[in-house]
Each structure stands twice: as structure tokens, then as C-alpha cells.
Design an enzyme around this catalytic site. Structure first.
Site, PDB file in Angstrom:
ATOM      1  CB  CYS A   1      -0.979  -0.038   1.165  1.00  0.00           C
ATOM      2  SG  CYS A   1      -2.412   1.040   0.910  1.00  0.00           S
TER       3      CYS A   1
ATOM      4  CG  HIS B   1      -4.061  -3.909   2.678  1.00  0.00           C
ATOM      5  ND1 HIS B   1      -3.240  -3.569   3.723  1.00  0.00           N
ATOM      6  CD2 HIS B   1      -4.486  -2.734   2.141  1.00  0.00           C
ATOM      7  CE1 HIS B   1      -3.172  -2.254   3.833  1.00  0.00           C
ATOM      8  NE2 HIS B   1      -3.917  -1.721   2.874  1.00  0.00           N
TER       9      HIS B   1
ATOM     10  CD  GLU C   1      -2.834  -6.599   5.294  1.00  0.00           C
ATOM     11  OE1 GLU C   1      -3.484  -5.550   5.434  1.00  0.00           O
ATOM     12  OE2 GLU C   1      -2.037  -6.773   4.352  1.00  0.00           O
TER      13      GLU C   1
END
Length: 360
Positions: A248, A333, A335
């Protein structure tokens, strides 16, 4: 109690207040399209100095629990929704969203037409906004909007203030924290990494003193160009041949350090359903995203970077990789908290880069 939302374009939205008290300073208003994950969104440091409009018609229905936070405390300026559930139903719930926002002094606004508000943001772009609780304060609120500018110290407000370690016997990874989500740290810990988490503005020399096997550059809020010191440090780190992974804001900083350019998007990408295509495999991933800025594709022409992922909705750049160094980054992202897990494969890619000292 009545509460008013004032926008930079002169719009006024009247609704009902909840959460904390209003603040006499501007925020940037943005929207998030996720159907779930409001706790992760509210606790994501990347929302510093922003009010978030949730497009899902109802939030608060499963309450707040102790396990799903992305930071020790929330940093956003406000929550806006259509319907707030006051009596959550979930076996993990420990308090309502209203109570959580009260405890953290974050104001909320409910019972407004969020569809109209989101369409306005899509038409005019993200805007300066402010809450007021009295009709008599509306004119003063618009004066604050007119005479105020956005802050430029976002990452300094949310990054860790001190270096800390999470020891293990695995790969030694330095995490440059610009507002790092907890699940990024946990994704590395799950893979046995020994972590040294440092403030994002930590010097090049100090980072190298930890003898890292790899470096992760985290997410974070604000304009990436405000981080001039970090950009210079990252440019030096890239040339060390240490494997580097940016997520990001980290993606934008890697591109700026490589002499590419970034720009502010009209209303950004925020949600858990953004489709991106991997140009290497042709596979499409559904990804979780939260960003206002993107990399200018034409600015990559004279750099060592090449595009690796593209957004299928608007064709913006979603990832790059270096043709010369073991460096890669993504705008989304991996995650995924909250969100789909399609991009989990990138963690394994980073681990292999560290193990084999190979390129992307």
C-alpha cells in the site's frame, strides 16, 4: 440528538448522532464498500484524519471484540452509516460499536441516505468535511472548511514511536512501520520470521545495523510524498540487494524512491472486492484495498520497475517489481483483514525471495 455533516461543496446532511463528541477541525470524507470488517476498518491506522462512510446499509450487528483490532487504538475521525445496530448478536462481542466509539472519542452519524452521500463523493471526489451538532454552528463549520487545509504529518502520528522486536529463530525481517496493520505483523510471525519493527523514518544506517534478511515497508495514511526522509532511505536500501516487499503506502514509497511519480485519485479504492490481474500468470485476485493515491504508469518508463498487477475496474497500477533488485510491491493488502485471502501467495513469494536471494 441531531447531528449535521457539512461538506466542502456546500452540502448538508442531517442525521442522528452516536459515538463521541464532534471536533472543530476538518477531516477527509471517504467511503468503504466492504460488507463486513467494520472493526478492522475503524482500527486501521491508514484512516487517520478521515471520516468513513460505510456503504453496507447496517453496521454494528456483530459488535466489537478484542481479537479483530488492527492497531492499539483507532485513528479515524468519524463513522457514517445508514443503520446502526445497538444490540449486537455474536458470541465474541464484548461491547457495541456505539460504546466503542464513545470510549475512543470518535463521533458518528447515522440515519442518513448513504447512497446519496457516496454518489456525491464519487461525482466530486473526496472532500473536506466536518460534523456540527447545532444549526447555529453550520455557518462556522463551513468557515472552518474554507479556511483549513489537510495535514501533512499523517505517518508521524500513527507509526510506532520506538523500535521493538518479536524474536524467533526464522528469517530476520525489519518492518518499516508507517501505520502498520497488526495482521501484516502476524502474517510474518506465522511464517516464523523474527521481526524488528522500526519507525518508518528510521535511518538507512540503523536499519542495516540489524542485518536484515528482508525488509517490509508497511501501509500507512496520507500523501506518500510527505515522507521525503523515508523515500531517500528506501532508495539506498533498494541498492543493498536485500529483498524488499512494500504494501500500500510502502508500494508508493518504493516507486517514489525509484524516481517514479504518484497522484491523488478522485475517491480512491476502499473495500474488500477489488479485482486485480497478475500480469505474470494471468490470474485474477479479489483483493482488500484502502488508498487515496496511485502510481503514474508513464512515470515508470525510466525506472528499474515494471508493472506486475493491474486493477480491472479502472486499469490503475496495483503492483510493480524491480528488473534489477529483489524488490516488489503491491497496492492492495495481502494480509486481507478484513477481506479475501487470494493474495496470501505474496507472503510465500517474499519468503522465497529471502531464502533464495532471487528476483520476483
Amino acid at each position: 440528538m441531531t447531528r449535521y455533516l457539512l461538506l466542502e461543496d456546500g452540502s448538508i446532511f442531517e442525521g442522528e448522532s452516536f459515538g463521541g463528541k464532534v471536533k472543530k477541525e476538518i477531516s477527509e470524507i471517504v467511503f468503504n464498500t466492504g460488507l463486513t470488517g467494520y472493526q478492522e476498518v475503524i482500527s486501521d491506522p491508514s484512516y487517520f484524519n478521515q471520516m468513513v462512510v460505510f456503504t453496507n446499509p447496517m453496521i454494528g450487528n456483530y459488535g466489537i471484540n478484542r481479537d479483530d483490532f488492527e492497531a492499539i487504538k483507532p485513528y479515524m475521525d468519524g463513522v457514517i452509516c445508514n443503520n446502526l445496530e445497538d444490540y449486537p448478536s455474536n458470541f465474541r462481542s464484548q461491547l457495541s460499536l456505539d460504546e466503542f466509539l464513545k470510549r475512543n472519542d470518535i463521533p458518528g452519524l447515522k440515519n442518513i441516505d448513504t447512497r446519496m452521500l457516496v454518489l456525491k463523493i464519487r461525482e466530486h471526489g473526496s472532500m473536506k468535511a466536518i460534523f456540527v451538532d447545532n444549526k447555529e454552528d453550520i455557518q462556522h463549520g463551513f468557515e472552518i472548511i474554507k479556511n483549513s487545509s489537510y495535514r501533512h504529518d499523517h505517518t508521524l502520528q500513527v507509526m510506532t514511536k520506538r523500535t521493538y522486536e518479536i524474536p524467533s529463530l526464522g528469517k530476520r525481517v525489519v518492518v518499516m512501520d508507517f501505520g502498520c496493520k497488526l495482521n501484516i505483523v502476524q502474517s510474518l510471525v506465522k511464517r516464523g520470521c523474527s521481526l524488528i519493527v522500526v519507525p518508518g523514518n528510521t535511518s538507512y544506517e540503523e536499519i542495516l545495523s540489524y542485518s536484515p534478511d528482508g525488509i517490509l515497508i508497511s501501509n500507512g495514511p496520507g500523501d506518500p510524498k510527505d515522507n521525503k526522509e523515508a523515500i531517500d532511505n528506501i532508495a539506498k536500501l533498494i541498492e543493498t540487494d536485500i529483498p524488499i516487499f512494500g504494501i500500500c503506502l510502502g508500494h508508493q514509497l518504493i516507486c517514489l524512491a525509484s524516481k517514479a511519480d504518484t497522484y491523488k485519485m478522485k475517491f480512491g479504492h476502499r473495500g474488500a472486492n477489488q479485482p486485480v490481474v497478475d500480469l505474470e500468470t494471468g490470474r485474477t485476485l479479489i483483493t482488500s484495498q484502502n488508498h487515496s493515491y496511485a502510481v503514474n504508469e508513464s512515470s515508470l518508463k525510466d525506472t528499474d520497475l515494471e508493472v506486475s498487477f493491474i486493477n480491472l475496474n479502472d486499469k490503475t497500477i496495483e503492483g510493480v517489481k524491480s528488473k534489477k533488485y529483489p524488490v516488489f510491491s503491491v497496492q492492495f493488502h495481502p494480509e486481507a483483514a478484513a477481506g479475501p485471502h487470494d493474495a496470501n501467495i505474496l507472503w510465500e513469494k517474499f519468503m522465497k525471495m529471502i531464502d533464495n536471494k532471487e528476483r520476483y
